[in-house]
Scaffold this active site. Sequence first.
Site, PDB file in Angstrom:
ATOM      1  N   HIS A   1       2.651 -16.487   4.205  1.00  0.00           N
ATOM      2  CA  HIS A   1       3.100 -15.086   4.191  1.00  0.00           C
ATOM      3  C   HIS A   1       4.542 -15.032   4.702  1.00  0.00           C
ATOM      4  O   HIS A   1       4.920 -15.814   5.582  1.00  0.00           O
ATOM      5  CB  HIS A   1       2.180 -14.244   5.081  1.00  0.00           C
ATOM      6  CG  HIS A   1       2.426 -12.767   4.932  1.00  0.00           C
ATOM      7  ND1 HIS A   1       3.476 -12.146   5.553  1.00  0.00           N
ATOM      8  CD2 HIS A   1       1.785 -11.820   4.212  1.00  0.00           C
ATOM      9  CE1 HIS A   1       3.460 -10.845   5.222  1.00  0.00           C
ATOM     10  NE2 HIS A   1       2.446 -10.632   4.406  1.00  0.00           N
TER      11      HIS A   1
ATOM     12  N   GLU B   1       5.968 -13.205   6.709  1.00  0.00           N
ATOM     13  CA  GLU B   1       6.099 -13.027   8.162  1.00  0.00           C
ATOM     14  C   GLU B   1       5.892 -14.356   8.885  1.00  0.00           C
ATOM     15  O   GLU B   1       6.499 -14.598   9.934  1.00  0.00           O
ATOM     16  CB  GLU B   1       5.116 -11.939   8.641  1.00  0.00           C
ATOM     17  CG  GLU B   1       5.602 -10.562   8.195  1.00  0.00           C
ATOM     18  CD  GLU B   1       4.513  -9.529   7.970  1.00  0.00           C
ATOM     19  OE1 GLU B   1       3.375  -9.727   8.414  1.00  0.00           O
ATOM     20  OE2 GLU B   1       4.828  -8.503   7.311  1.00  0.00           O
TER      21      GLU B   1
ATOM     22  N   GLY C   1       6.027  -3.455   3.575  1.00  0.00           N
ATOM     23  CA  GLY C   1       6.059  -2.462   4.649  1.00  0.00           C
ATOM     24  C   GLY C   1       7.217  -1.484   4.574  1.00  0.00           C
ATOM     25  O   GLY C   1       7.481  -0.757   5.533  1.00  0.00           O
TER      26      GLY C   1
ATOM     27  N   SER D   1       4.009  -2.903  -0.399  1.00  0.00           N
ATOM     28  CA  SER D   1       3.933  -1.438  -0.474  1.00  0.00           C
ATOM     29  C   SER D   1       3.038  -0.932  -1.592  1.00  0.00           C
ATOM     30  O   SER D   1       3.338   0.096  -2.208  1.00  0.00           O
ATOM     31  CB  SER D   1       5.337  -0.836  -0.583  1.00  0.00           C
ATOM     32  OG  SER D   1       6.076  -1.108   0.593  1.00  0.00           O
TER      33      SER D   1
ATOM     34  N   LYS E   1      -3.073  -8.081   9.106  1.00  0.00           N
ATOM     35  CA  LYS E   1      -2.031  -8.548  10.039  1.00  0.00           C
ATOM     36  C   LYS E   1      -2.557  -8.466  11.485  1.00  0.00           C
ATOM     37  O   LYS E   1      -3.731  -8.700  11.712  1.00  0.00           O
ATOM     38  CB  LYS E   1      -0.741  -7.753   9.844  1.00  0.00           C
ATOM     39  CG  LYS E   1      -0.311  -7.695   8.376  1.00  0.00           C
ATOM     40  CD  LYS E   1       1.072  -7.180   8.220  1.00  0.00           C
ATOM     41  CE  LYS E   1       1.365  -6.972   6.741  1.00  0.00           C
ATOM     42  NZ  LYS E   1       2.768  -6.788   6.462  1.00  0.00           N
TER      43      LYS E   1
ATOM     44  N   GLU F   1       5.139 -11.544  -3.300  1.00  0.00           N
ATOM     45  CA  GLU F   1       5.443 -10.460  -2.379  1.00  0.00           C
ATOM     46  C   GLU F   1       6.945 -10.445  -2.085  1.00  0.00           C
ATOM     47  O   GLU F   1       7.408 -11.214  -1.219  1.00  0.00           O
ATOM     48  CB  GLU F   1       4.693 -10.653  -1.061  1.00  0.00           C
ATOM     49  CG  GLU F   1       3.192 -10.688  -1.200  1.00  0.00           C
ATOM     50  CD  GLU F   1       2.507 -10.242   0.086  1.00  0.00           C
ATOM     51  OE1 GLU F   1       1.841  -9.206   0.045  1.00  0.00           O
ATOM     52  OE2 GLU F   1       2.684 -10.898   1.113  1.00  0.00           O
TER      53      GLU F   1
ATOM     54  N   ASN G   1      -4.635  -7.506   3.869  1.00  0.00           N
ATOM     55  CA  ASN G   1      -4.117  -8.298   4.990  1.00  0.00           C
ATOM     56  C   ASN G   1      -3.929  -7.344   6.165  1.00  0.00           C
ATOM     57  O   ASN G   1      -3.013  -6.525   6.156  1.00  0.00           O
ATOM     58  CB  ASN G   1      -2.777  -8.931   4.569  1.00  0.00           C
ATOM     59  CG  ASN G   1      -2.064  -9.608   5.724  1.00  0.00           C
ATOM     60  OD1 ASN G   1      -2.662  -9.851   6.777  1.00  0.00           O
ATOM     61  ND2 ASN G   1      -0.784  -9.915   5.539  1.00  0.00           N
TER      62      ASN G   1
HETATM   63  C1  PEP Z   1       1.716  -7.709   3.190  1.00  0.00           C
HETATM   64  O1  PEP Z   1       2.076  -7.833   4.329  1.00  0.00           O
HETATM   65  O2  PEP Z   1       1.158  -8.671   2.642  1.00  0.00           O
HETATM   66  C2  PEP Z   1       1.959  -6.448   2.506  1.00  0.00           C
HETATM   67  C3  PEP Z   1       1.954  -6.458   1.210  1.00  0.00           C
HETATM   68  O3  PEP Z   1       2.200  -5.344   3.284  1.00  0.00           O
HETATM   69  P1  PEP Z   1       2.381  -3.810   2.800  1.00  0.00           P
HETATM   70  O4  PEP Z   1       1.327  -3.554   1.754  1.00  0.00           O
HETATM   71  O5  PEP Z   1       2.183  -3.000   4.015  1.00  0.00           O
HETATM   72  O6  PEP Z   1       3.751  -3.715   2.213  1.00  0.00           O
END
Ligand code: PEP
Length: 252
Positions: free
Chosen positions: A99, A101, A175, A214, A14, A169, A12
């Site tokens: 997601h 976000e 992040g 992460s 973003k 997630e 992703n």
């Molecule tokens: C995400 O935004 O879907 C995600 C998993 O981000 P990160 O791997 O940077 O934690």
Amino acid sequence: MPAARRPLVAGNWKMNGMKHSGAELIAMADGYDAALKDKADLLICPPATLVALLAAETTGSGIAIGGQDCHAKASGAHTGDLSAEMLKDAGASFVIVGHSERRTDHCESDAVVRAKAEAAWRAGLTAVVCVGETRQEREGGSALAVVAAQVRGSVPAGASGANLVVAYEPVWAIGTGLVPTVGDVEEMHGEIRKVLAEALGEEAGKVRILYGGSVKPDNAPTLLKAADVDGALVGGASLKASDFLAIAKAYA
Ligand code: PEP
């Protein structure tokens, strides 16, 4: 992992990426060799501005391209939005919906996420439905219940292994460099599978459940080999071909 579920490593991007980012994707395609192709599917979800370009650039590479969100309607007066049909037309085969976000920044409820997943199916896309608890919910002991409710509310009737991927997630892991224990991941994926089975019966065994939050090359081998983990949804580490391929190679 049962043969019915092929691992999926999804990136992703973003709100990151310009036309020149195609070079990174071409490096991913170059590294997606026969041994890795045999073991895992790869998907990159760039910003919408790049979907058509990157879909064209990766034709024949085996790397799928997806959107990061879609509107529930097919067309109409929704300034700034994109329909699932538009993503499909641009060359996408997947779309992420719900997601964290989007749920936070755009106040998307489970009902909205469910409508978007239905829109994805209407357009012929596979929906990647994201769920996950906040840090407060994890610390308060309600993570399993919160995520179970999100799955019940966000996954439409008629889901199958072909049209649905679920991404677990934890919001606090996205992040941040923090990751849950393997035990916590396995417990949550088991819970998600159980909730899917209530609705889908045996078909639930064909739905891929990804872990996201992460994921990096160093923790991928442990996280991706956990029970009931069928792949990863990767944010930051999907921007660099070397990191993304190193994560996927946990399966090679
Ligand atoms: C995400 O935004 O879907 C995600 C998993 O981000 P990160 O791997 O940077 O934690």
